[in-house]
Design a protein around this motif. Structure first.
Motif, PDB file in Angstrom:
ATOM      1  N   THR A  37      -3.939  -0.692  -3.317  1.00  0.00           N
ATOM      2  CA  THR A  37      -4.411   0.476  -2.599  1.00  0.00           C
ATOM      3  C   THR A  37      -3.773   0.699  -1.454  1.00  0.00           C
ATOM      4  OG1 THR A  37      -6.309   1.523  -1.637  1.00  0.00           O
ATOM      5  CG2 THR A  37      -6.496  -0.754  -1.717  1.00  0.00           C
ATOM      6  N   THR A  38      -3.699   1.726  -1.135  1.00  0.00           N
ATOM      7  CA  THR A  38      -2.892   2.313   0.237  1.00  0.00           C
ATOM      8  C   THR A  38      -3.967   2.011   1.443  1.00  0.00           C
ATOM      9  OG1 THR A  38      -3.623   4.504   0.128  1.00  0.00           O
ATOM     10  CG2 THR A  38      -1.338   3.962  -0.894  1.00  0.00           C
ATOM     11  N   ARG A  39      -5.074   1.858   1.139  1.00  0.00           N
ATOM     12  CA  ARG A  39      -6.093   1.316   2.204  1.00  0.00           C
ATOM     13  C   ARG A  39      -6.246  -0.101   2.319  1.00  0.00           C
ATOM     14  NH1 ARG A  39      -7.972   5.900  -0.404  1.00  0.00           N
ATOM     15  NH2 ARG A  39      -9.549   4.720  -1.591  1.00  0.00           N
ATOM     16  N   ARG A  67      -7.990  -6.280  -1.472  1.00  0.00           N
ATOM     17  CA  ARG A  67      -7.647  -4.852  -1.247  1.00  0.00           C
ATOM     18  C   ARG A  67      -6.276  -5.002  -0.758  1.00  0.00           C
ATOM     19  NH1 ARG A  67     -13.058  -1.522   1.029  1.00  0.00           N
ATOM     20  NH2 ARG A  67     -14.261  -2.448  -0.296  1.00  0.00           N
ATOM     21  N   ASP A 120     -15.366   4.080  -4.013  1.00  0.00           N
ATOM     22  CA  ASP A 120     -15.749   3.099  -3.078  1.00  0.00           C
ATOM     23  C   ASP A 120     -16.504   1.981  -3.866  1.00  0.00           C
ATOM     24  OD1 ASP A 120     -14.836   4.259  -1.056  1.00  0.00           O
ATOM     25  OD2 ASP A 120     -16.490   5.393  -0.192  1.00  0.00           O
ATOM     26  N   ARG A 152      -1.989  -3.714  -0.052  1.00  0.00           N
ATOM     27  CA  ARG A 152      -1.055  -2.784  -0.103  1.00  0.00           C
ATOM     28  C   ARG A 152       0.338  -3.167   0.131  1.00  0.00           C
ATOM     29  NH1 ARG A 152       0.381  -3.014   5.351  1.00  0.00           N
ATOM     30  NH2 ARG A 152      -0.880  -4.049   6.770  1.00  0.00           N
ATOM     31  N   ARG A 169       5.861   3.856   7.402  1.00  0.00           N
ATOM     32  CA  ARG A 169       4.870   4.649   8.069  1.00  0.00           C
ATOM     33  C   ARG A 169       5.109   6.048   7.795  1.00  0.00           C
ATOM     34  NH1 ARG A 169       1.560   1.644  11.681  1.00  0.00           N
ATOM     35  NH2 ARG A 169       2.739  -0.362  12.458  1.00  0.00           N
ATOM     36  N   ASN A 191      -6.345  -4.059   3.092  1.00  0.00           N
ATOM     37  CA  ASN A 191      -6.571  -4.808   4.332  1.00  0.00           C
ATOM     38  C   ASN A 191      -5.347  -5.731   4.465  1.00  0.00           C
ATOM     39  OD1 ASN A 191      -9.158  -3.602   4.722  1.00  0.00           O
ATOM     40  ND2 ASN A 191     -10.218  -5.388   3.403  1.00  0.00           N
ATOM     41  N   ARG A 220       4.014   8.227   2.411  1.00  0.00           N
ATOM     42  CA  ARG A 220       2.545   8.110   1.867  1.00  0.00           C
ATOM     43  C   ARG A 220       2.254   6.867   0.881  1.00  0.00           C
ATOM     44  NH1 ARG A 220       1.278  13.078   0.404  1.00  0.00           N
ATOM     45  NH2 ARG A 220       1.875  12.722  -1.760  1.00  0.00           N
ATOM     46  N   SER A 221       3.126   6.810  -0.136  1.00  0.00           N
ATOM     47  CA  SER A 221       3.005   5.738  -1.142  1.00  0.00           C
ATOM     48  C   SER A 221       3.974   5.792  -2.350  1.00  0.00           C
ATOM     49  CB  SER A 221       1.521   6.179  -1.865  1.00  0.00           C
ATOM     50  OG  SER A 221       1.614   7.255  -2.506  1.00  0.00           O
TER      51      SER A 221
END
Length: 149
Positions: free
Chosen positions: A77-79, A115, A106, A117, A122, A81, A125-126
């Protein structure tokens, strides 16, 4: 090692991932509903005849998938940790990828063991879903000694 695709939206991405899975010898779990008709010509064109070399399991929904698999769920995921390259993979991990538009809800993310990435600049986006999948699967297989000879 398995790839799990959560409600993918683009047939061409799924076809490319099926081809990737055939080349690396990993199974694919498709968690429906999909954003396209599974027999879509774009899926067949991207997957070509490689689809016949993939262990593909289709699941009607998230609960059906969870009832059938018990391996660690490693959400890409791009989110995330942690980064992909900081993770330690096991040979029976399931690499979970959300759909192209919104990822996973969620509650699905909360059910995952990690999770992760992929580190990117920066300013962007992805990656495309199939590209991210290729990067993640190659790294997981490299770590576990599962790359084909």
């Amino acid at each position: 090692m398995r790839i799990a695709l959560y409600q993918p939206e683009i047939a061409g991405n799924v076809g490319a991932i099926l081809r990737l899975a055939a080349c690396f010898g990993v199974g694919v779990d498709l968690i429906e509903p999909c954003g396209f008709v599974f027999s879509d010509a774009k899926l067949k064109r991207a997957g070509m005849d490689y689809i016949d070399h993939v262990e593909l399991v289709r699941h009607s929904d998230w609960d059906s998938f969870r009832a059938q698999h018990s391996g660690r769920l490693m959400l890409m995921t791009t989110r995330g940790n942690d980064t992909l390259h900081d993770a330690s993979f096991l040979s029976d991990d399931i690499l979970l990828f959300g759909n192209e538009g919104s990822g996973v809800p969620d509650e699905v993310a909360a059910a995952c063991d990690a999770r992760l990435r992929i580190a990117i600049r920066r300013e962007v986006r992805s990656f495309n879903l199939s590209v991210a999948c290729a990067i993640a699967v190659a790294e997981a297989l490299r770590q576990t000694g599962g790359l084909p000879e």
